[in-house]
Design a protein around this motif. Sequence first.
Motif, PDB file in Angstrom:
ATOM      1  N   LYS A 178      -5.153  23.782 -25.068  1.00  0.00           N
ATOM      2  CA  LYS A 178      -6.034  24.089 -23.936  1.00  0.00           C
ATOM      3  C   LYS A 178      -5.968  23.051 -22.818  1.00  0.00           C
ATOM      4  N   PRO A 179      -5.954  21.740 -23.089  1.00  0.00           N
ATOM      5  CA  PRO A 179      -5.805  20.798 -21.972  1.00  0.00           C
ATOM      6  C   PRO A 179      -4.534  21.039 -21.171  1.00  0.00           C
ATOM      7  N   ALA A 180      -3.437  21.342 -21.864  1.00  0.00           N
ATOM      8  CA  ALA A 180      -2.189  21.616 -21.157  1.00  0.00           C
ATOM      9  C   ALA A 180      -2.302  22.894 -20.330  1.00  0.00           C
ATOM     10  N   VAL A 181      -2.973  23.917 -20.889  1.00  0.00           N
ATOM     11  CA  VAL A 181      -3.149  25.176 -20.165  1.00  0.00           C
ATOM     12  C   VAL A 181      -3.957  24.949 -18.888  1.00  0.00           C
ATOM     13  N   GLN A 195     -11.180  31.704 -15.958  1.00  0.00           N
ATOM     14  CA  GLN A 195     -12.163  32.302 -16.850  1.00  0.00           C
ATOM     15  C   GLN A 195     -11.518  32.760 -18.153  1.00  0.00           C
ATOM     16  N   VAL A 196     -10.380  33.437 -18.050  1.00  0.00           N
ATOM     17  CA  VAL A 196      -9.685  33.918 -19.243  1.00  0.00           C
ATOM     18  C   VAL A 196      -9.259  32.745 -20.120  1.00  0.00           C
ATOM     19  N   ALA A 197      -8.720  31.696 -19.498  1.00  0.00           N
ATOM     20  CA  ALA A 197      -8.258  30.531 -20.265  1.00  0.00           C
ATOM     21  C   ALA A 197      -9.420  29.868 -21.014  1.00  0.00           C
ATOM     22  N   LEU A 198     -10.558  29.693 -20.352  1.00  0.00           N
ATOM     23  CA  LEU A 198     -11.705  29.067 -21.006  1.00  0.00           C
ATOM     24  C   LEU A 198     -12.284  29.961 -22.098  1.00  0.00           C
ATOM     25  N   MET A 253     -10.710  31.966 -23.968  1.00  0.00           N
ATOM     26  CA  MET A 253      -9.827  31.905 -25.132  1.00  0.00           C
ATOM     27  C   MET A 253      -9.946  30.592 -25.900  1.00  0.00           C
ATOM     28  N   ASP A 254     -10.779  29.665 -25.416  1.00  0.00           N
ATOM     29  CA  ASP A 254     -11.007  28.410 -26.136  1.00  0.00           C
ATOM     30  C   ASP A 254     -12.239  28.500 -27.033  1.00  0.00           C
ATOM     31  N   GLY A 255     -12.720  29.693 -27.271  1.00  0.00           N
ATOM     32  CA  GLY A 255     -13.841  29.879 -28.193  1.00  0.00           C
ATOM     33  C   GLY A 255     -15.159  29.383 -27.619  1.00  0.00           C
ATOM     34  N   VAL A 256     -16.007  28.868 -28.511  1.00  0.00           N
ATOM     35  CA  VAL A 256     -17.355  28.466 -28.124  1.00  0.00           C
ATOM     36  C   VAL A 256     -17.317  27.312 -27.123  1.00  0.00           C
ATOM     37  N   ARG A 257     -16.416  26.345 -27.327  1.00  0.00           N
ATOM     38  CA  ARG A 257     -16.337  25.211 -26.399  1.00  0.00           C
ATOM     39  C   ARG A 257     -16.032  25.680 -24.990  1.00  0.00           C
ATOM     40  N   GLY A 258     -15.006  26.517 -24.836  1.00  0.00           N
ATOM     41  CA  GLY A 258     -14.643  27.008 -23.523  1.00  0.00           C
ATOM     42  C   GLY A 258     -15.736  27.868 -22.914  1.00  0.00           C
ATOM     43  N   ALA A 259     -16.400  28.687 -23.766  1.00  0.00           N
ATOM     44  CA  ALA A 259     -17.483  29.532 -23.259  1.00  0.00           C
ATOM     45  C   ALA A 259     -18.629  28.691 -22.724  1.00  0.00           C
ATOM     46  N   LYS A 260     -18.980  27.616 -23.431  1.00  0.00           N
ATOM     47  CA  LYS A 260     -20.054  26.736 -22.961  1.00  0.00           C
ATOM     48  C   LYS A 260     -19.686  26.070 -21.634  1.00  0.00           C
ATOM     49  N   VAL A 261     -18.432  25.639 -21.524  1.00  0.00           N
ATOM     50  CA  VAL A 261     -17.984  25.020 -20.278  1.00  0.00           C
ATOM     51  C   VAL A 261     -18.094  26.014 -19.127  1.00  0.00           C
ATOM     52  N   LEU A 262     -17.631  27.251 -19.366  1.00  0.00           N
ATOM     53  CA  LEU A 262     -17.650  28.263 -18.311  1.00  0.00           C
ATOM     54  C   LEU A 262     -19.076  28.643 -17.931  1.00  0.00           C
ATOM     55  N   ILE A 263     -19.958  28.771 -18.910  1.00  0.00           N
ATOM     56  CA  ILE A 263     -21.358  29.085 -18.620  1.00  0.00           C
ATOM     57  C   ILE A 263     -21.987  27.984 -17.779  1.00  0.00           C
ATOM     58  N   GLY A 264     -21.716  26.730 -18.140  1.00  0.00           N
ATOM     59  CA  GLY A 264     -22.242  25.614 -17.354  1.00  0.00           C
ATOM     60  C   GLY A 264     -21.743  25.642 -15.922  1.00  0.00           C
ATOM     61  N   LEU A 290     -13.214  17.380 -18.718  1.00  0.00           N
ATOM     62  CA  LEU A 290     -13.428  17.677 -20.135  1.00  0.00           C
ATOM     63  C   LEU A 290     -12.136  17.987 -20.878  1.00  0.00           C
ATOM     64  N   TYR A 291     -11.123  18.488 -20.176  1.00  0.00           N
ATOM     65  CA  TYR A 291      -9.868  18.844 -20.841  1.00  0.00           C
ATOM     66  C   TYR A 291      -8.784  17.824 -20.501  1.00  0.00           C
ATOM     67  N   ARG A 292      -9.099  16.560 -20.740  1.00  0.00           N
ATOM     68  CA  ARG A 292      -8.103  15.513 -20.523  1.00  0.00           C
ATOM     69  C   ARG A 292      -7.089  15.534 -21.656  1.00  0.00           C
ATOM     70  N   PRO A 293      -5.840  15.131 -21.377  1.00  0.00           N
ATOM     71  CA  PRO A 293      -4.884  15.005 -22.460  1.00  0.00           C
ATOM     72  C   PRO A 293      -5.306  13.899 -23.422  1.00  0.00           C
ATOM     73  N   ALA A 294      -4.891  14.022 -24.657  1.00  0.00           N
ATOM     74  CA  ALA A 294      -5.249  13.052 -25.677  1.00  0.00           C
ATOM     75  C   ALA A 294      -4.849  11.650 -25.244  1.00  0.00           C
ATOM     76  N   GLY A 295      -5.791  10.707 -25.371  1.00  0.00           N
ATOM     77  CA  GLY A 295      -5.513   9.317 -25.055  1.00  0.00           C
ATOM     78  C   GLY A 295      -5.729   8.957 -23.602  1.00  0.00           C
ATOM     79  N   ALA A 296      -6.080   9.946 -22.762  1.00  0.00           N
ATOM     80  CA  ALA A 296      -6.223   9.651 -21.324  1.00  0.00           C
ATOM     81  C   ALA A 296      -7.388   8.700 -21.086  1.00  0.00           C
ATOM     82  N   SER A 297      -8.504   8.918 -21.806  1.00  0.00           N
ATOM     83  CA  SER A 297      -9.667   8.054 -21.564  1.00  0.00           C
ATOM     84  C   SER A 297      -9.389   6.625 -21.992  1.00  0.00           C
ATOM     85  N   GLU A 298      -8.616   6.487 -23.099  1.00  0.00           N
ATOM     86  CA  GLU A 298      -8.302   5.124 -23.553  1.00  0.00           C
ATOM     87  C   GLU A 298      -7.404   4.399 -22.547  1.00  0.00           C
ATOM     88  N   VAL A 299      -6.411   5.138 -22.003  1.00  0.00           N
ATOM     89  CA  VAL A 299      -5.512   4.536 -21.042  1.00  0.00           C
ATOM     90  C   VAL A 299      -6.284   4.130 -19.782  1.00  0.00           C
TER      91      VAL A 299
END
Length: 422
Positions: A287-290, A348-351, A353-364, A411-420
């Motif tokens: 999903k982050p890549a998408v 909207q479609v991409a979020l 398809m991310d299940g509950v997490r994506g739905a919550k993001v889109l609703i917000g 919210l959809y940062r690639p893995a390790g982005a926050s650490e870098v």
Amino acid sequence: MGALTDRAAGLLAAHRWAAGPTLVSTMASGTAAATTLVIARGIGAAAFGQFTVVLSIALIVTVGMLTSLNYVMFQELPRAEPGARPALVTTALLATLVLGAVVFAAGLAAAPLLTAVLGVDTRTLAFALALALSMTLNQLTESFLRGLKRFRLVAGLKLAVAVVYLGAAACCLLVFGVRDAEPYLVALIGTNLVFALVSAAGFEVVPRSWSWALARSLYRHGAYVTAIAALTAVVFGVDVIFLNHWAPRADVGVYSVYNGFPKRLLGVVFTDGIGLVLLPTLATLDKPAVMRRIARLAPVVFAATAVFSFAASTVFFLLVGGEYPYALGLMALSALGIGAHTVFNLQQVALTMDGVRGAKVLIGCLLAGTPLALACQAALIAWQGLIGGLVAFALSNLVLVAVVTAVSARLYRPAGASEVRG
């Protein structure tokens, strides 16, 4: 990049079965779209404005009647054991019939309030509620057939019903010379109900298998999607109601040809054109890549869709002619709005398809952007009518795209982005 191409090729090969049903469904949707153009040309802008108002109210009410059980059926029926499928179908159908009847009765009981708010009379409201109930049953029974993988049957039924609707509309216009919107609404309600009744041959209903516990589970499952559907139905449907308040009825019909028809055509492309392959693909990708890829492609998608919308709408106006004035400036505004709307639909479609997490993001995101979008629509339509509606539609989509892009980037940062970054 090569691996991604190979994967895409593999997905397309795995979905070759979808080619036939997709082609027939697209033909059915094209026939329905042609019928809308025939009606728009035949009954004139003012009567088509009434048709559009009824349809817009019905689309909003359908969200409450259907409560996204069609999306739940898409997911639950394919993975359920064969013996459990009749209980799923029966519970969803009976629950929807009861809820739909309750909403219909409540809408009629609240007619004095609703007609004042919506700016329509009681007869128009009754047509909208009846159309909403027929659309609810149509979409739910279609989801049963799709969930049971009876794609050829559902595609054939859709095409047959679309041809019947086109024939009925042509008969009303050419034989009886009907120039009022109501007979065409009756025909649309009737064809929706015919589809629902005939489709029953493709699934099994066992009244004894009804389950209250299963009904609660189905409604919980669809709650997030229902919230998204409700918010999007309001933000992209209330513009017609605003126009009905502050502009002549003929302007509502013209607005529908400039904006509503291309928007519905876009929905057809997503549902019948690429949905069978796109949705499973998005469900399995990172999903982050998408979301990053969508952000990079957004300008291209926006430009391509705007150009296509401009060209297609020009053809539509040549076909309907008469009371629907063609103006390059209005067409450009419409194309800009449709381009932005396409980007938002893709997000909207991409979020989703991310299940509950994506739905919550889109609703917000929708909760954050909808008040500004509605205020923009109300102010511009009250000020400039038809032109204000087209500008407001484009701005509403741009606001939502900006909100989703900003939130997704965080919210959809690639893995390790926050650490870098730290």
